[in-house]
Design a protein around this motif. Structure first.
Motif, short mmCIF file in Angstrom:
data_model
loop_
_atom_site.label_atom_id
_atom_site.label_comp_id
_atom_site.label_asym_id
_atom_site.label_seq_id
_atom_site.Cartn_x
_atom_site.Cartn_y
_atom_site.Cartn_z
N VAL A 19 0.80 -1.26 -0.06
CA VAL A 19 0.16 -0.03 -0.15
C VAL A 19 0.84 1.26 0.02
O VAL A 19 1.76 1.22 0.99
CB VAL A 19 -0.93 0.01 1.29
CG1 VAL A 19 -1.79 1.17 1.13
CG2 VAL A 19 -1.87 -1.39 1.25
N GLU A 21 1.02 5.62 -0.36
CA GLU A 21 0.11 6.93 -0.05
C GLU A 21 0.93 8.02 -0.78
O GLU A 21 2.00 8.16 -0.85
CB GLU A 21 0.03 7.19 1.29
CG GLU A 21 -0.83 8.52 1.65
CD GLU A 21 -1.01 8.72 3.04
OE1 GLU A 21 -0.28 9.51 3.53
OE2 GLU A 21 -1.76 7.79 3.94
N GLY A 46 -9.35 8.50 -5.78
CA GLY A 46 -8.31 8.74 -4.66
C GLY A 46 -7.84 7.34 -4.52
O GLY A 46 -7.03 6.96 -3.52
N LEU A 47 -8.12 6.15 -5.59
CA LEU A 47 -7.61 4.87 -5.44
C LEU A 47 -7.11 4.25 -6.80
O LEU A 47 -7.98 4.53 -7.76
CB LEU A 47 -8.53 3.92 -4.82
CG LEU A 47 -8.89 4.07 -3.20
CD1 LEU A 47 -10.24 3.16 -2.87
CD2 LEU A 47 -7.95 3.76 -2.53
N ARG A 49 -4.94 0.66 -8.69
CA ARG A 49 -4.17 -0.41 -8.31
C ARG A 49 -3.30 -0.89 -9.45
O ARG A 49 -3.68 -0.78 -10.53
CB ARG A 49 -5.10 -1.73 -8.03
CG ARG A 49 -5.98 -1.21 -6.78
CD ARG A 49 -6.89 -2.50 -6.59
NE ARG A 49 -8.00 -3.08 -7.24
CZ ARG A 49 -8.70 -3.84 -7.06
NH1 ARG A 49 -9.19 -4.36 -5.69
NH2 ARG A 49 -9.81 -4.25 -8.01
N LEU A 60 -1.63 -1.13 -4.23
CA LEU A 60 -2.72 -0.38 -4.04
C LEU A 60 -2.05 1.29 -3.55
O LEU A 60 -1.59 1.46 -2.61
CB LEU A 60 -3.76 -0.67 -2.87
CG LEU A 60 -4.70 0.07 -2.26
CD1 LEU A 60 -5.86 0.03 -3.40
CD2 LEU A 60 -5.54 -0.29 -0.93
N ARG A 62 -3.21 5.03 -2.62
CA ARG A 62 -4.60 5.61 -2.12
C ARG A 62 -3.83 7.11 -1.91
O ARG A 62 -2.60 7.58 -1.64
CB ARG A 62 -4.82 5.10 -0.77
CG ARG A 62 -3.83 5.30 0.29
CD ARG A 62 -4.31 4.58 1.60
NE ARG A 62 -3.42 4.93 2.83
CZ ARG A 62 -3.62 4.09 3.81
NH1 ARG A 62 -4.15 2.95 3.80
NH2 ARG A 62 -2.95 4.79 5.01
N ARG A 63 -4.89 7.94 -2.06
CA ARG A 63 -4.33 9.51 -1.95
C ARG A 63 -4.18 9.96 -0.61
O ARG A 63 -4.79 9.39 0.35
CB ARG A 63 -5.63 10.42 -2.50
CG ARG A 63 -5.23 11.75 -2.69
CD ARG A 63 -6.27 12.51 -3.56
NE ARG A 63 -6.48 11.97 -4.94
CZ ARG A 63 -5.55 12.07 -5.89
NH1 ARG A 63 -4.71 12.98 -6.12
NH2 ARG A 63 -5.83 11.75 -7.13
N GLU A 103 -11.83 -2.19 2.95
CA GLU A 103 -10.45 -2.37 2.82
C GLU A 103 -10.13 -3.56 2.42
O GLU A 103 -8.87 -3.65 1.44
CB GLU A 103 -9.96 -2.29 4.28
CG GLU A 103 -10.00 -0.61 4.65
CD GLU A 103 -9.82 -0.67 6.15
OE1 GLU A 103 -9.53 0.54 6.54
OE2 GLU A 103 -9.84 -1.56 6.77
N GLN A 106 -10.68 -3.50 -1.35
CA GLN A 106 -9.61 -2.74 -2.23
C GLN A 106 -8.26 -3.42 -2.45
O GLN A 106 -7.71 -3.32 -3.38
CB GLN A 106 -9.23 -1.32 -1.40
CG GLN A 106 -10.29 -0.37 -1.44
CD GLN A 106 -10.04 0.64 -0.37
OE1 GLN A 106 -9.18 0.61 0.24
NE2 GLN A 106 -11.07 1.61 -0.33
#
Length: 337
Positions: A19, A21, A46-47, A49, A60, A62-63, A103, A106
């Motif tokens: 993950v 960010e 905001g996502l 993959r 993944l 994510r913002r 979660e 995702q």
């Protein structure tokens, strides 16, 4: 090697997902899809993959402002082993939090738990990955995952014995080998840990004799393994052509014999694309120490004296901010053999 231990989870744990960010979604999409050659799915604003194989998610994004890896996900072969790891973590008094259904969705998994990890990197364990019926759309011919997991994570640390102790306590990680290296007069020791047949799933680099960490990000680099040598060469050319920074040129490592290069991601940490590392034979393997990270190649690309000075400044600043550890899961740490 160690005698068979029915309570050990070694061999049943595999690096499954990462993950990240970031607020640099456009740059990451160009980097991952157009340069490295992975399959990209944009879930919403905001996502995002990346896929490497039949699984729905391997990376993944994510913002958020971290511009860093914020969690590593470990795929566990079966529910019994999953619950053994959960019980182990709880028995040491470390909180375990169940991931929500969203979660888990995702990340493309059925069960998801998370708990504290070294350097503030959350550790996630999961079972039963979800596969996608959508054909892969990617420039690479394929990536090596399977029993070895999907690659490795390299981390710099001022507390390497505690970090090694953590992965031994949680995942029964085994020491594969060491590398001693000197870069710009700084002596480094790198410890390579495996949790399955892959030569290493975690690498821990430390400055010898000094409790400093010269890297801004939580991870120094991520690695994925290309299916063919042509995939390495073609992605190397695309990284250059699309204007992304190259950190290290093509070379071959001394310990796992992997041929690879290192690009710099839009978030600042490095990304290694490698090919053909050795597979560890548990019946004969004994740890050893290698001098230098490379047999040939892996030369710094575009590094200036300003870059080196910045690294020394970061190292000095790290003295003022203690590294985040998880003492309950690290024991007294594992000293070097």
């Amino acid at each position: 090697m160690n005698d068979y231990d029915a309570s050990s989870v070694f061999g049943a744990v595999h690096l499954g997902h990462i993950v990240i960010e970031t607020n640099r979604f456009a740059d990451w999409r160009r980097f991952g899809e157009d340069a490295i050659g992975m399959h990209c799915d944009r879930l919403d604003i905001g996502l995002m993959r990346f896929r490497l194989d039949e699984r729905e998610c391997r990376f993944l994004l994510r913002r958020g402002p971290a511009e860093d890896v914020v969690a590593t996900g470990w795929h566990v072969d079966d529910h019994a082993t999953f619950e053994r790891i959960e019980a182990r973590v709880r028995a040491h008094g470390v909180p375990v939090v169940a991931g929500t259904a969203e979660e888990a969705r995702q990340r493309g998994v059925e069960r998801l738990l998370r708990f504290q990890g070294p350097k503030g990197i959350v550790q996630e364990i999961c079972t039963t990955p979800v596969t996608s019926a959508e054909p892969l759309r990617m420039l690479s011919s394929g990536w090596v995952t399977g029993d070895s997991g999907m690659g490795h994570v390299a981390i710099t640390s001022a507390r390497p014995a505690l970090m090694r102790g953590y992965f031994d306590t949680v995942f029964d990680a085994r020491l594969t080998d060491y590398i001693d290296e000197t870069i710009s007069g700084v002596k480094l020791k790198i410890r390579f840990l495996r949790v399955n047949e892959r030569h290493h799933s975690v690498a821990i680099a430390s400055v010898r004799g000094l409790p400093i960490d010269p890297i801004r990000t939580r991870v120094q680099h991520l690695n994925i393994q290309a299916a063919g040598l042509d995939d390495v060469a073609q992605s190397y050319e695309r990284v250059h052509r699309l204007g992304f920074d190259m950190a290290l040129s093509v070379g071959q490592h001394t310990n796992d014999k992997e041929l690879s290069y290192y690009a710099r991601t839009p978030s600042g940490f490095e990304w290694e694309v490698g090919w053909n590392p050795i597979v560890v034979d548990e019946t004969t393997w004994e740890p050893s120490t290698h001098q230098g990270i490379s047999i040939w190649g892996h030369k710094p690309v575009g590094q200036t004296i300003i870059d080196k000075l910045d690294q020394f400044r970061l190292g000095a600043r790290s003295l003022a901010r203690p590294e985040r550890t998880v003492p309950a899961l690290s024991g007294a740490g594992i000293p070097d053999d």
